[in-house]
Design an enzyme around this catalytic site. Structure first.
Site, PDB file in Angstrom:
ATOM      1  N   LYS A  56      40.200 -26.532  52.283  1.00 39.92           N
ATOM      2  CA  LYS A  56      40.860 -27.844  52.239  1.00 39.92           C
ATOM      3  C   LYS A  56      42.120 -27.866  53.114  1.00 39.92           C
ATOM      4  O   LYS A  56      42.346 -28.808  53.868  1.00 39.92           O
ATOM      5  CB  LYS A  56      41.241 -28.199  50.781  1.00 39.92           C
ATOM      6  N   GLY A 110      46.084 -22.349  46.712  1.00 43.96           N
ATOM      7  CA  GLY A 110      46.559 -21.621  47.885  1.00 43.96           C
ATOM      8  C   GLY A 110      45.788 -22.192  49.052  1.00 43.96           C
ATOM      9  O   GLY A 110      44.589 -21.947  49.180  1.00 43.96           O
ATOM     10  N   HIS A 111      46.429 -23.015  49.856  1.00 39.20           N
ATOM     11  CA  HIS A 111      45.749 -23.682  50.966  1.00 39.20           C
ATOM     12  C   HIS A 111      46.201 -23.051  52.277  1.00 39.20           C
ATOM     13  O   HIS A 111      47.381 -23.095  52.617  1.00 39.20           O
ATOM     14  CB  HIS A 111      46.046 -25.190  50.944  1.00 39.20           C
ATOM     15  N   GLN A 160      42.006 -27.046  43.988  1.00 39.22           N
ATOM     16  CA  GLN A 160      40.868 -26.478  43.267  1.00 39.22           C
ATOM     17  C   GLN A 160      39.570 -27.138  43.766  1.00 39.22           C
ATOM     18  O   GLN A 160      39.513 -27.515  44.921  1.00 39.22           O
ATOM     19  CB  GLN A 160      41.023 -26.646  41.744  1.00 39.22           C
TER      20      GLN A 160
HETATM   21  P1  GDP Z   1      41.584 -24.005  50.299  1.00 40.93           P
HETATM   22  O1  GDP Z   1      42.189 -23.528  49.018  1.00 40.93           O
HETATM   23  O2  GDP Z   1      40.424 -24.927  50.079  1.00 40.93           O
HETATM   24  O3  GDP Z   1      42.604 -24.597  51.232  1.00 40.93           O
HETATM   25  O4  GDP Z   1      40.979 -22.717  51.006  1.00 40.93           O
HETATM   26  P2  GDP Z   1      41.714 -21.291  51.161  1.00 40.93           P
HETATM   27  O5  GDP Z   1      42.770 -21.418  52.180  1.00 40.93           O
HETATM   28  O6  GDP Z   1      42.087 -20.739  49.836  1.00 40.93           O
HETATM   29  O7  GDP Z   1      40.503 -20.395  51.651  1.00 40.93           O
HETATM   30  C1  GDP Z   1      39.802 -20.691  52.808  1.00 40.93           C
HETATM   31  C2  GDP Z   1      39.900 -19.472  53.745  1.00 40.93           C
HETATM   32  O8  GDP Z   1      38.968 -19.606  54.781  1.00 40.93           O
HETATM   33  C3  GDP Z   1      41.251 -19.355  54.420  1.00 40.93           C
HETATM   34  O9  GDP Z   1      41.513 -17.994  54.655  1.00 40.93           O
HETATM   35  C4  GDP Z   1      41.032 -20.093  55.747  1.00 40.93           C
HETATM   36  O10 GDP Z   1      41.901 -19.632  56.770  1.00 40.93           O
HETATM   37  C5  GDP Z   1      39.620 -19.722  56.049  1.00 40.93           C
HETATM   38  N1  GDP Z   1      38.820 -20.721  56.764  1.00 40.93           N
HETATM   39  C6  GDP Z   1      38.856 -22.082  56.665  1.00 40.93           C
HETATM   40  N2  GDP Z   1      37.875 -22.640  57.401  1.00 40.93           N
HETATM   41  C7  GDP Z   1      37.208 -21.611  57.978  1.00 40.93           C
HETATM   42  C8  GDP Z   1      36.068 -21.533  58.827  1.00 40.93           C
HETATM   43  O11 GDP Z   1      35.438 -22.518  59.194  1.00 40.93           O
HETATM   44  N3  GDP Z   1      35.661 -20.273  59.204  1.00 40.93           N
HETATM   45  C9  GDP Z   1      36.294 -19.140  58.789  1.00 40.93           C
HETATM   46  N4  GDP Z   1      35.826 -17.974  59.202  1.00 40.93           N
HETATM   47  N5  GDP Z   1      37.377 -19.184  57.999  1.00 40.93           N
HETATM   48  C10 GDP Z   1      37.813 -20.394  57.581  1.00 40.93           C
HETATM   49  P1  IMO Z   2      42.605 -23.988  45.696  1.00 40.06           P
HETATM   50  O1  IMO Z   2      43.357 -25.276  45.671  1.00 40.06           O
HETATM   51  C1  IMO Z   2      40.081 -21.139  43.587  1.00 40.06           C
HETATM   52  C2  IMO Z   2      40.646 -20.804  39.268  1.00 40.06           C
HETATM   53  C3  IMO Z   2      41.215 -19.503  38.746  1.00 40.06           C
HETATM   54  C4  IMO Z   2      40.584 -19.456  37.372  1.00 40.06           C
HETATM   55  C5  IMO Z   2      40.586 -20.931  36.950  1.00 40.06           C
HETATM   56  C6  IMO Z   2      41.782 -21.326  36.104  1.00 40.06           C
HETATM   57  O2  IMO Z   2      43.232 -22.934  46.530  1.00 40.06           O
HETATM   58  O3  IMO Z   2      41.169 -24.209  45.995  1.00 40.06           O
HETATM   59  P2  IMO Z   2      44.385 -21.658  36.521  1.00 40.06           P
HETATM   60  O4  IMO Z   2      45.363 -20.899  37.371  1.00 40.06           O
HETATM   61  O5  IMO Z   2      44.203 -23.064  36.927  1.00 40.06           O
HETATM   62  O6  IMO Z   2      44.674 -21.488  35.065  1.00 40.06           O
HETATM   63  O7  IMO Z   2      42.981 -20.915  36.760  1.00 40.06           O
HETATM   64  O8  IMO Z   2      40.599 -21.682  38.152  1.00 40.06           O
HETATM   65  N1  IMO Z   2      41.470 -21.466  40.309  1.00 40.06           N
HETATM   66  C7  IMO Z   2      41.159 -21.484  41.604  1.00 40.06           C
HETATM   67  N2  IMO Z   2      40.141 -20.905  42.263  1.00 40.06           N
HETATM   68  N3  IMO Z   2      40.948 -21.947  44.249  1.00 40.06           N
HETATM   69  C8  IMO Z   2      41.954 -22.556  43.585  1.00 40.06           C
HETATM   70  O9  IMO Z   2      42.754 -23.460  44.181  1.00 40.06           O
HETATM   71  C9  IMO Z   2      42.118 -22.306  42.213  1.00 40.06           C
HETATM   72  N4  IMO Z   2      43.004 -22.728  41.278  1.00 40.06           N
HETATM   73  C10 IMO Z   2      42.587 -22.206  40.103  1.00 40.06           C
HETATM   74  O10 IMO Z   2      40.843 -18.411  39.545  1.00 40.06           O
HETATM   75  O11 IMO Z   2      39.239 -19.069  37.491  1.00 40.06           O
HETATM   76 MG    MG Z   3      42.674 -21.727  48.085  1.00 34.33          MG
END
Ligand code: GDP
Ligand code: IMO
Ligand code: MG
Length: 420
Positions: free
Chosen positions: A16, A40-41, A222
């Site tokens: 995201k 964690g975005h 999430q």
């Molecule tokens: P979010 O929580 O939905 O914002 O996603 P996260 O940042 O937690 O996890 C997504 C991970 O995939 C991060 O390490 C991004 O840098 C990485 N990522 C996002 N889009 C792509 C993609 O198209 N390809 C690859 N290889 N990595 C990606």
């Molecule tokens: P983003 O926005 C992935 C998961 C936790 C746990 C459950 C409940 O980066 O996609 P909490 O901390 O809300 O009590 O945890 O939800 N969880 C996530 N998993 N991405 C997240 O956020 C998450 N936020 C919470 O691992 O299973």
């Molecule tokens: Mg994340």
């Protein structure tokens, strides 16, 4: 003007942050509407990775205003760390970040309560990020919570102490030792940081902006399968992650919703405990984790990996009214000879195409196999240049869901995206 929504269709971490950063130039305002620092975005700009937790992912673009909406829970300690790190990078925050007075605060004792509750659950633990999310939302719905607007009132310390005492009493039921003295000092410094920003009545601000034809994107945290009502309960988070959450998390009426961008990885991951029908426990799951660098952005935990689950995806599309799909991490599948998609489940001999009330281990995915493309997609910017096998894979998702795939992400960097 209507408010567009971008949200995760799986168990979070769909990418995201990256996609919000990519499309922010099309928007005047980016607003978070639920969740807190459990999110964690990640965004990659010029090969440097940034991770935001409380702050919307539009913060790295010059002209966008970023709003933390009323539906969010904020941890002042994590918020201050994020602000300090962004300022250190030279990101201009002045006038670019506004905070709803109605957003709730996560107290140090909320985090302790989260830890104590998880420890008491033993093997049945949720696998929470332990950021105090559940306890903070419990105080919100229990009508005990502290809100951002309280920090500029005279009786803030009194209210804070009252709530901490309540938490101390609750903690007596657990055999859990804790010391919050240092955390409290840090927390108060974080409160000072929050006070230095514009604290607003965000529902008025956003509705006025819509009237003035400003473009607004609501950024989900999430994912749908972690939604408090529709996720794999009780292994969920404590907020409504679905599109409806935008209405109460920002104060906009349902008729104001515009496009709904639904994000899904080209496969599936989950971090924490709970059902995951297509999870792979073998070397294929390991390969997805390795090639996808599947480790949590908030906790560093290894993410569980498996093939795409169409039943769960269709469910998420239905709940959110998704108007267009975004498929991320497509490049991670570059390495596989065959790729699978679960098209349904079997319970015993019976085929089912719906998620049952309890998603349990007796749900056996039924797979369709695809030939892998075995080519590096990471440099491709034009849809026509994608291998036929990749196009077949994307087309199958479109045909099954009846929703167009409008963006295909092929790497973490902001320019690694294919628009259609
Ligand atoms: P979010 O929580 O939905 O914002 O996603 P996260 O940042 O937690 O996890 C997504 C991970 O995939 C991060 O390490 C991004 O840098 C990485 N990522 C996002 N889009 C792509 C993609 O198209 N390809 C690859 N290889 N990595 C990606
Ligand atoms: P983003 O926005 C992935 C998961 C936790 C746990 C459950 C409940 O980066 O996609 P909490 O901390 O809300 O009590 O945890 O939800 N969880 C996530 N998993 N991405 C997240 O956020 C998450 N936020 C919470 O691992 O299973
Ligand atoms: Mg994340």
């Amino acid at each position: 003007m209507k408010i567009d929504v971008l949200l995760g269709l799986q168990w979070g971490d769909e990418g995201k942050g990256k996609v919000v950063d990519v499309i922010t130039p099309d928007y005047d305002i980016i607003a978070r509407f639920q969740g807190g620092p459990n999110a964690g975005h990640s965004l990659e700009i010029n090969d440097i990775k940034h991770i935001v937790h409380n702050i919307p992912s539009g913060i790295f673009r010059k002209n966008a205003l970023n709003i933390i909406g009323n539906g969010v829970v904020i941890d002042p300690v994590i918020f201050k760390k994020e602000i300090d790190s962004l300022s250190g990078l030279g990101v201009d925050l002045k006038g670019k970040l506004l905070i709803s007075k109605k957003a709730h605060l996560i107290l140090p004792t909320h985090r302790v309560l989260d830890e104590a509750s998880e420890a008491a659950k033993g093997k049945d633990k949720i696998g929470s990020t332990l950021k105090g999310i559940g306890p903070a939302y419990m105080d919100k719905t229990g009508r005990n919570g502290l809100r951002v607007g309280n920090i500029i009132e005279n009786d803030f310390s009194e209210k804070y102490n009252f709530l901490v005492n309540k938490h101390r009493n609750l903690l007596k039921q657990y055999d859990y030792s804790y010391d919050i003295s240092e955390a409290e000092n840090e927390w108060l410094r974080g409160i000072d940081t929050i006070r230095s920003f514009d604290l607003i009545d965000s529902e008025y601000f956003i509705n006025k902006a819509l009237k003035e034809n400003k473009t607004i994107l609501a950024e989900g945290a999430q994912g749908t399968m972690l939604d408090i009502d529709f996720g794999t309960y009780p292994f969920v988070t404590s907020s409504n992650t679905v599109c409806a959450g935008v209405c109460n998390g920002l104060g906009v009426s349902p008729d104001k919703t515009g496009k709904v961008f639904g994000i899904s990885k080209a496969y599936c991951t989950r971090v924490g405990s709970g059902p995951f029908p297509t999870e792979l426990y073998d070397e294929t799951g390991e390969a997805l984790r390795k090639h996808g660098h599947e480790f949590g952005a908030t906790t560093g935990r290894p993410r569980r990996c498996g093939w795409l689950d169409l039943t769960a995806l269709k469910y998420a599309i239905m709940l959110n009214g998704v108007t267009q799909l975004i498929i991320t991490k497509t490049d991670v599948l570059d390495h596989f000879d065959t790729i699978k998609i679960a098209t349904g489940y079997k319970i015993g001999n019976e085929l089912v195409d719906q998620l049952p009330f309890e998603v349990s281990e007796n749900l056996e995915p039924v797979y369709r196999e695809f030939k892998g493309w075995k080519k590096d997609l990471s440099g491709i910017t034009d849809y026509n240049d994608l291998p036929d096998e990749t196009k077949d894979y994307i087309r199958f998702i479109e045909d099954e869901t009846c929703i167009p795939v409008k963006m295909i992400s092929v790497g973490p960097n902001r320019d690694q995206i294919i628009f259609r």
